[in-house]
Design a protein around this motif. Sequence first.
Motif, PDB file in Angstrom:
ATOM      1  N   UNK A 254       0.827  -1.212   0.000  1.00 34.94           N
ATOM      2  CA  UNK A 254       0.000   0.000   0.000  1.00 34.94           C
ATOM      3  C   UNK A 254       0.855   1.253   0.000  1.00 34.94           C
ATOM      4  N   UNK A 255       1.971   1.222   0.712  1.00 32.55           N
ATOM      5  CA  UNK A 255       2.852   2.392   0.758  1.00 32.55           C
ATOM      6  C   UNK A 255       3.462   2.693  -0.609  1.00 32.55           C
ATOM      7  N   UNK A 256       3.523   1.669  -1.456  1.00 29.47           N
ATOM      8  CA  UNK A 256       4.028   1.876  -2.816  1.00 29.47           C
ATOM      9  C   UNK A 256       2.910   2.219  -3.792  1.00 29.47           C
ATOM     10  N   UNK A 257       1.663   2.196  -3.288  1.00 26.08           N
ATOM     11  CA  UNK A 257       0.532   2.507  -4.152  1.00 26.08           C
ATOM     12  C   UNK A 257      -0.122   1.299  -4.779  1.00 26.08           C
ATOM     13  N   UNK A 258       0.170   0.097  -4.236  1.00 26.96           N
ATOM     14  CA  UNK A 258      -0.377  -1.135  -4.802  1.00 26.96           C
ATOM     15  C   UNK A 258      -1.064  -1.966  -3.718  1.00 26.96           C
ATOM     16  N   UNK A 259      -1.946  -1.335  -2.999  1.00 25.76           N
ATOM     17  CA  UNK A 259      -2.606  -1.991  -1.878  1.00 25.76           C
ATOM     18  C   UNK A 259      -3.518  -3.127  -2.274  1.00 25.76           C
ATOM     19  N   UNK A 260      -3.953  -3.178  -3.535  1.00 26.34           N
ATOM     20  CA  UNK A 260      -4.832  -4.254  -3.990  1.00 26.34           C
ATOM     21  C   UNK A 260      -4.094  -5.323  -4.783  1.00 26.34           C
ATOM     22  N   UNK A 261      -2.782  -5.297  -4.723  1.00 24.27           N
ATOM     23  CA  UNK A 261      -1.962  -6.264  -5.471  1.00 24.27           C
ATOM     24  C   UNK A 261      -2.322  -7.690  -5.072  1.00 24.27           C
ATOM     25  N   UNK A 262      -2.643  -8.565  -6.031  1.00 24.49           N
ATOM     26  CA  UNK A 262      -2.881  -9.981  -5.689  1.00 24.49           C
ATOM     27  C   UNK A 262      -1.623 -10.595  -5.071  1.00 24.49           C
ATOM     28  N   UNK A 263      -1.811 -11.433  -4.062  1.00 30.10           N
ATOM     29  CA  UNK A 263      -0.687 -12.054  -3.355  1.00 30.10           C
ATOM     30  C   UNK A 263      -0.824 -13.564  -3.387  1.00 30.10           C
ATOM     31  N   UNK A 264       0.271 -14.228  -3.710  1.00 31.92           N
ATOM     32  CA  UNK A 264       0.360 -15.685  -3.661  1.00 31.92           C
ATOM     33  C   UNK A 264       1.357 -16.064  -2.567  1.00 31.92           C
ATOM     34  N   UNK A 265       1.020 -17.056  -1.772  1.00 33.24           N
ATOM     35  CA  UNK A 265       1.965 -17.605  -0.790  1.00 33.24           C
ATOM     36  C   UNK A 265       2.759 -18.699  -1.491  1.00 33.24           C
ATOM     37  N   UNK A 266       4.017 -18.418  -1.780  1.00 37.74           N
ATOM     38  CA  UNK A 266       4.839 -19.353  -2.538  1.00 37.74           C
ATOM     39  C   UNK A 266       5.314 -20.537  -1.726  1.00 37.74           C
ATOM     40  N   UNK A 267       5.536 -20.330  -0.442  1.00 39.42           N
ATOM     41  CA  UNK A 267       5.957 -21.420   0.447  1.00 39.42           C
ATOM     42  C   UNK A 267       5.370 -21.181   1.824  1.00 39.42           C
ATOM     43  N   UNK A 268       4.798 -22.219   2.397  1.00 32.88           N
ATOM     44  CA  UNK A 268       4.333 -22.185   3.779  1.00 32.88           C
ATOM     45  C   UNK A 268       4.128 -23.626   4.222  1.00 32.88           C
ATOM     46  N   UNK A 269       4.523 -23.953   5.421  1.00 37.65           N
ATOM     47  CA  UNK A 269       4.362 -25.331   5.882  1.00 37.65           C
ATOM     48  C   UNK A 269       4.946 -25.543   7.258  1.00 37.65           C
ATOM     49  N   UNK A 270       5.048 -26.807   7.639  1.00 36.75           N
ATOM     50  CA  UNK A 270       5.539 -27.167   8.975  1.00 36.75           C
ATOM     51  C   UNK A 270       6.231 -28.528   8.879  1.00 36.75           C
ATOM     52  N   UNK A 271       7.461 -28.649   9.379  1.00 33.93           N
ATOM     53  CA  UNK A 271       8.177 -29.933   9.301  1.00 33.93           C
ATOM     54  C   UNK A 271       7.676 -30.934  10.338  1.00 33.93           C
ATOM     55  N   UNK A 303      -7.386  -7.230   4.624  1.00 36.48           N
ATOM     56  CA  UNK A 303      -8.040  -7.708   3.404  1.00 36.48           C
ATOM     57  C   UNK A 303      -9.178  -8.659   3.771  1.00 36.48           C
ATOM     58  N   UNK A 304     -10.199  -8.158   4.418  1.00 39.67           N
ATOM     59  CA  UNK A 304     -11.314  -9.037   4.802  1.00 39.67           C
ATOM     60  C   UNK A 304     -11.996  -9.609   3.564  1.00 39.67           C
ATOM     61  N   UNK A 305     -12.272 -10.905   3.631  1.00 38.84           N
ATOM     62  CA  UNK A 305     -12.942 -11.567   2.522  1.00 38.84           C
ATOM     63  C   UNK A 305     -12.072 -11.762   1.300  1.00 38.84           C
ATOM     64  N   UNK A 306     -10.782 -11.530   1.425  1.00 39.37           N
ATOM     65  CA  UNK A 306      -9.872 -11.650   0.274  1.00 39.37           C
ATOM     66  C   UNK A 306      -8.601 -12.380   0.690  1.00 39.37           C
ATOM     67  N   UNK A 307      -8.654 -13.704   0.782  1.00 38.12           N
ATOM     68  CA  UNK A 307      -7.472 -14.479   1.152  1.00 38.12           C
ATOM     69  C   UNK A 307      -6.442 -14.460   0.033  1.00 38.12           C
ATOM     70  N   UNK A 308      -5.255 -15.050   0.253  1.00 35.65           N
ATOM     71  CA  UNK A 308      -4.264 -15.115  -0.829  1.00 35.65           C
ATOM     72  C   UNK A 308      -4.849 -15.772  -2.076  1.00 35.65           C
ATOM     73  N   UNK A 309      -4.345 -15.377  -3.216  1.00 37.21           N
ATOM     74  CA  UNK A 309      -4.801 -15.964  -4.475  1.00 37.21           C
ATOM     75  C   UNK A 309      -4.628 -17.479  -4.427  1.00 37.21           C
ATOM     76  N   UNK A 310      -3.433 -17.921  -4.129  1.00 37.24           N
ATOM     77  CA  UNK A 310      -3.110 -19.341  -3.976  1.00 37.24           C
ATOM     78  C   UNK A 310      -2.120 -19.486  -2.834  1.00 37.24           C
ATOM     79  N   UNK A 311      -2.036 -20.687  -2.280  1.00 37.30           N
ATOM     80  CA  UNK A 311      -0.952 -21.015  -1.365  1.00 37.30           C
ATOM     81  C   UNK A 311      -0.318 -22.320  -1.831  1.00 37.30           C
ATOM     82  N   UNK A 312       1.004 -22.342  -1.798  1.00 38.77           N
ATOM     83  CA  UNK A 312       1.759 -23.542  -2.166  1.00 38.77           C
ATOM     84  C   UNK A 312       2.385 -24.110  -0.895  1.00 38.77           C
TER      85      UNK A 312
END
Length: 494
Positions: A254-271, A303-312
């Motif tokens: 948002x500080x860069x002016x792209x507060x609505x930029x779609x976001x993907x979680x490229x990596x997330x997990x638990x060993x 971002x209520x009601x707007x989760x990440x686009x995808x999560x990997x």
Amino acid sequence: MLEARRKWSWAFAAALLSLVVVWRAESAIGVNWGSVSFHRLKPSAVVDLMKDNKISKVKLFDADPDSLRALMGSGIQVMVGIPNEMLAALSSSTDASDLWVRQNVSRYMVKNGADIRYIAVGNEPFLTSYSGQFQSYVMPTLLNLQQSLAKVNLAGYVKLVVPCNADAYESSLPSQGAFRPELTQIMTQVVSFLYSNGSPFVVNIYPFLSLYGSSDFPQDYAFFEGTSHPVTDGSNVYSNAFDGNFDTLVAALSKLGYGQMPIIIGEVGWPTDGAINANLTAARVFNQGLINHVLSNRGTPLRPGAPPVDIYIFSLLDERAKSTLPGNFERHWGIFSFDGQAKYPLNLGLGSTGLKNARNIEYLPSRWCVAKPSGDLSDVANHMKLACSVADCTTLTYGGSCNGIGARGNISYAFNSYYQLQMQNERSCDFDGLGMVTFQDPSVGECRFLVGVTDTTSRPRSRYSTSSSSCYQLNRRWIIVWMLISWGAWGFVM
């Protein structure tokens, strides 16, 4: 002129709205597929495993030809990766980027081919530990690759992304999130490029590393089941580290002016092994909580009601040839073990209530190498050191699933790991007469003595190869852990 501008503005707004609708319609749970393994399953078996589990999206760390050939005709959407060390060449030459696109993208995107949707340009190239080493290459590489994709008529279909680690931004509270000062200029350029070309922002988030790296990090804050240590940020209250981290990025964009930029979680997990808090129960609770949270569409406070686009999810399979420099847990991120067997119940929310195991896996014979019951093991240390320097013994360490099986059990585990890696060669179980082959499974509880698979391609890629993006991935995890320990921080940067 004014009327023309108004018409253009409405058309642009409509296009953006349709883009948002498309993003949300295609949201999915994907997986990371790494291949740094001693016993690497055939790529066709891995693709079948994903199809059986209705996994529709996969992220690769390179553009491995065997994997891409196996993915052809599967219907699985693919993100291919470009290792950081390739960025210099691709940034300096359009001929190099043209060649890379032809060899790794367009050749597979034929009728009944691979459905490549994204190209990951580098892997966390702005990581603090790299000291700007790759920073100057990112934008030229993006521009060259975009031209190369246009030449083969793929620029509108295949999107370029730049996977970032959460250390690219910082804050004491999510709403104050901002990119690191030294990255402001380059991130403005990158985000502007991504946005103008319809690409999402890709970020990797690891609450486990926050917990592992800081004794002050509240354990329940890493999960999704509520916490006794919520973080209050104005009118917003955060009950888990994932949401806090995600919204810190939202604020930075948002500080860069792209507060609505779609976001993907490229990596997330638990060993599941190799450290305290790395176990089957914690991994199941975290991953199931994450999936339920994302698929609920609740979103986050910013971002209520707007989760990440995808999560990997990181990751599909264990990679037991990876470096243990970041920690012994590094070899145990998979939701499936190396042989494609589910480690714990998990509902991916993809139409199946549980994970389905890999089919038709060809194992070596059911036999194991163990320490002789009557053998004198007083001089076994060197043998164990040799076995564990080659094979994987990380489950034996403190916090590991085999840590409590006793001294003789530890020796047997090390012997067997080496024996299986040597494809059950009879001489590999000798250990100066201290080892013996048994046909009775010596596994104890959750401590599983492995049997190898017969796949002839099951030798790992070099853990030290400069062409492997996994080396950079491992190094950055170690540095992140070290930084957390040094700072004693657990806020939103992980």
